[in-house]
Enzyme design. Structure first.
Site, mmCIF file in Angstrom:
data_model
loop_
_atom_site.group_PDB
_atom_site.id
_atom_site.type_symbol
_atom_site.label_atom_id
_atom_site.label_comp_id
_atom_site.label_asym_id
_atom_site.label_seq_id
_atom_site.Cartn_x
_atom_site.Cartn_y
_atom_site.Cartn_z
ATOM 1 N N GLY A 1 42.095 -93.242 -51.492
ATOM 2 C CA GLY A 1 41.944 -93.552 -52.922
ATOM 3 C C GLY A 1 43.236 -93.311 -53.692
ATOM 4 O O GLY A 1 43.654 -94.144 -54.513
ATOM 5 N N ASP B 1 50.682 -84.434 -38.256
ATOM 6 C CA ASP B 1 50.282 -83.198 -38.915
ATOM 7 C C ASP B 1 51.306 -82.926 -40.028
ATOM 8 O O ASP B 1 52.506 -82.802 -39.749
ATOM 9 C CB ASP B 1 50.273 -82.066 -37.873
ATOM 10 C CG ASP B 1 49.799 -80.751 -38.475
ATOM 11 O OD1 ASP B 1 50.034 -80.509 -39.684
ATOM 12 O OD2 ASP B 1 49.191 -79.960 -37.738
ATOM 13 N N CYS C 1 39.642 -80.523 -54.041
ATOM 14 C CA CYS C 1 38.334 -80.799 -54.656
ATOM 15 C C CYS C 1 37.394 -79.630 -54.366
ATOM 16 O O CYS C 1 36.262 -79.820 -53.961
ATOM 17 C CB CYS C 1 37.768 -82.117 -54.144
ATOM 18 S SG CYS C 1 37.638 -82.205 -52.350
ATOM 19 N N CYS D 1 48.209 -85.954 -47.428
ATOM 20 C CA CYS D 1 46.879 -85.920 -46.793
ATOM 21 C C CYS D 1 46.136 -87.101 -47.393
ATOM 22 O O CYS D 1 45.398 -86.974 -48.362
ATOM 23 C CB CYS D 1 46.172 -84.605 -47.095
ATOM 24 S SG CYS D 1 46.922 -83.212 -46.248
ATOM 25 N N ASP E 1 48.473 -88.796 -42.643
ATOM 26 C CA ASP E 1 47.249 -88.022 -42.414
ATOM 27 C C ASP E 1 47.203 -87.677 -40.932
ATOM 28 O O ASP E 1 47.767 -88.383 -40.088
ATOM 29 C CB ASP E 1 46.003 -88.818 -42.819
ATOM 30 C CG ASP E 1 44.802 -87.920 -43.107
ATOM 31 O OD1 ASP E 1 44.499 -87.668 -44.287
ATOM 32 O OD2 ASP E 1 44.157 -87.460 -42.138
#
Ligand SMILES: C[S@@+](CC[C@H](N)C(=O)[O-])C[C@H]1O[C@@H](n2cnc3c(N)ncnc32)[C@H](O)[C@@H]1O
Length: 426
Positions: free
Chosen positions: A243, A285, A354, A238, A259
């Site tokens: 980054g 996907d 995150c 993903c 992605d």
């Protein structure tokens, strides 16, 4: 900010834009970056755009206390545009410390005539009875605060909430061998460079040359734990906006950056071009990608509620919902199973989110281990990858909380698994 009427007038397009940003981020769920990408904002002078962004962020970082104070003064909710004007008025008064007459007058001018008296009265009322902008019980929506208290305990939940109003510094990842020349700041454990600089990063020394990219100190940890090396094959499942792809590619690994989102992958491609790094970029996907390859290591930085990113995206606190957490947890489970199938025997899998929500972190890792033969946790050592020691859990996974690093950092959960070398191909 000055109360000079000319300056006040000059700031009006930015204040109006801040109202649009709030509306796009909160009602439109477009995110701060999405809201700023709107053509009308992109066309603004950089200075106005910067002020609009700063004002919207200052408002969102104190949204709970501001809204509580406004609700106490409003008999019935006015239209959304008026509410957002009141919010930015309050942020100017109490966060940016704009002189009261300038903050009130400039806000009054931004609303339709029938609401001017109301806005004037409400803001003047607030100046007499200022809200407590750091009240932890108001900084987080009640449902989310209740979750944090139950996951981490009362004292830790308060510590997390206390980070919300703080303006974060900007963290950079440097390309190997690049010195932070011309940049002010300090190196953090693990190699992240934390700047004290402000303004538009594209104008900072080294940006155009591609010597660094913006990446939060916590977000830089997962790739270090994956420990890629030259020639190793790595799937970044993903990947966008990239980054971690850049970090992986900078080690000389052969990276496949996958992605689901074409527009977001465009940013990966742009970032690779700017930094002169290379990766295979695939739009698919991750759960159903019809590619039979297996990789030396797979990184799954899964889509999540992103509640750990509230320092730069304070809107997440107000747009996330318990339903999102549950549906994203189901997506994470599917992606983890797919990621595991793509790890070569003996290879590594790093899973991260995150999010501060255990269903997206600890619970995912535990359930994955139970249902997936051949995979075991590869415990992370204290301080490994530059992670704060306080983030290490007894099982060797990481729960990085925003207050674990002085100056703050994003909240993350990270687990590292290894597939047994003799485990048959799935
Ligand atoms: C947390 S972000 C990744 C951030 C990125 N790793 C970085 O460091 O810049 C999650 C990404 O997952 C992507 N995504 C969501 N569902 C996906 C799926 N089923 N397959 C592949 N990518 C997906 C989203 O488009 C989004 O870019």
């Amino acid at each position: 900010m000055s109360s000079n009427p000319d300056t006040q007038a000059a700031g009006q397009p930015a204040r109006a834009a801040a109202i649009s940003i709030l509306s796009a981020a909160l009602s439109g769920r477009a995110g701060i970056e999405g809201a700023l990408a709107h053509p009308s904002l992109r066309a603004m002078e950089p200075r106005d755009r910067g002020f609009a962004r700063a004002l919207a962020l200052a408002t969102l970082r104190h949204l709970g206390p501001i809204d509580a104070a406004l609700q106490a003064r409003l008999k019935k909710p006015p239209p959304e545009q008026v509410v957002n004007a009141l919010r930015i008025g309050a942020a100017q008064l109490f966060v940016l410390k704009t002189p009261p007459h300038a903050a009130v007058d400039s806000t009054v001018e931004l609303v339709p005539l029938p609401f001017r008296g109301l806005v004037n009265a409400v803001l003047r009322g607030l100046t007499r009875e200022p809200p407590n902008l750091i009240d932890p019980d108001r900084l987080v929506p009640p449902w989310l605060y209740a979750r944090w208290r139950s996951a981490y305990g009362e004292a830790t939940a308060r510590e997390i909430a206390a980070v919300i109003p703080q303006e974060p510094p900007t963290d950079l990842s440097l390309k190997p061998g690049v010195e932070p020349e011309g940049l002010e700041g300090e190196a953090l454990p693990g190699g992240t460079f934390r700047t004290t600089m402000g303004g538009d990063v594209t104008g900072w020394p080294g940006f155009a040359e591609g010597g660094w990219w913006v990446q939060d100190a916590s977000a830089a940890v997962p790739v270090r734990l994956l420990d890629p090396g030259p020639g190793q094959t790595i799937l970044d499942m993903c990947a966008a906006p990239g980054g971690k792809t850049l970090q992986l590619a900078a080690t000389g690994a052969a990276v496949t950056a996958l992605d689901r989102s074409g527009p977001r992958l465009k940013r990966v491609t742009e970032n690779l071009a700017r930094t002169g790094l290379a990766a295979e970029v695939v739009e698919a996907d991750g759960a159903t990608w019809a590619d039979g390859r297996q990789f030396d290591a797979v990184l799954l930085d899964a889509p999540c509620s992103a509640t750990g990113t509230f320092r730069r995206h304070p809107d997440v606190l107000w747009v996330a919902s318990p339903k999102d957490v549950a549906s994203l947890a189901a997506v994470q489970t599917r992606l983890l199973d797919s990621a595991a199938r793509r790890v070569s025997p003996g290879g590594r899998l790093v899973y991260c989110v995150c999010s501060l929500e255990p269903e997206e972190g600890e619970a995912q890792a535990e359930a994955f281990l139970k249902r997936t033969p051949g995979f075991a946790l590869e415990p992370i050592a204290a301080g490994e990858g530059g992670a704060p020691e306080a983030s290490l859990r007894p099982d060797g996974t990481l729960r990085i909380l925003p207050q674990h690093r002085p100056g703050g950092a994003d909240g993350f959960y990270i687990a590292r698994f290894r597939r047994a070398a003799d485990h048959a191909k799935a």
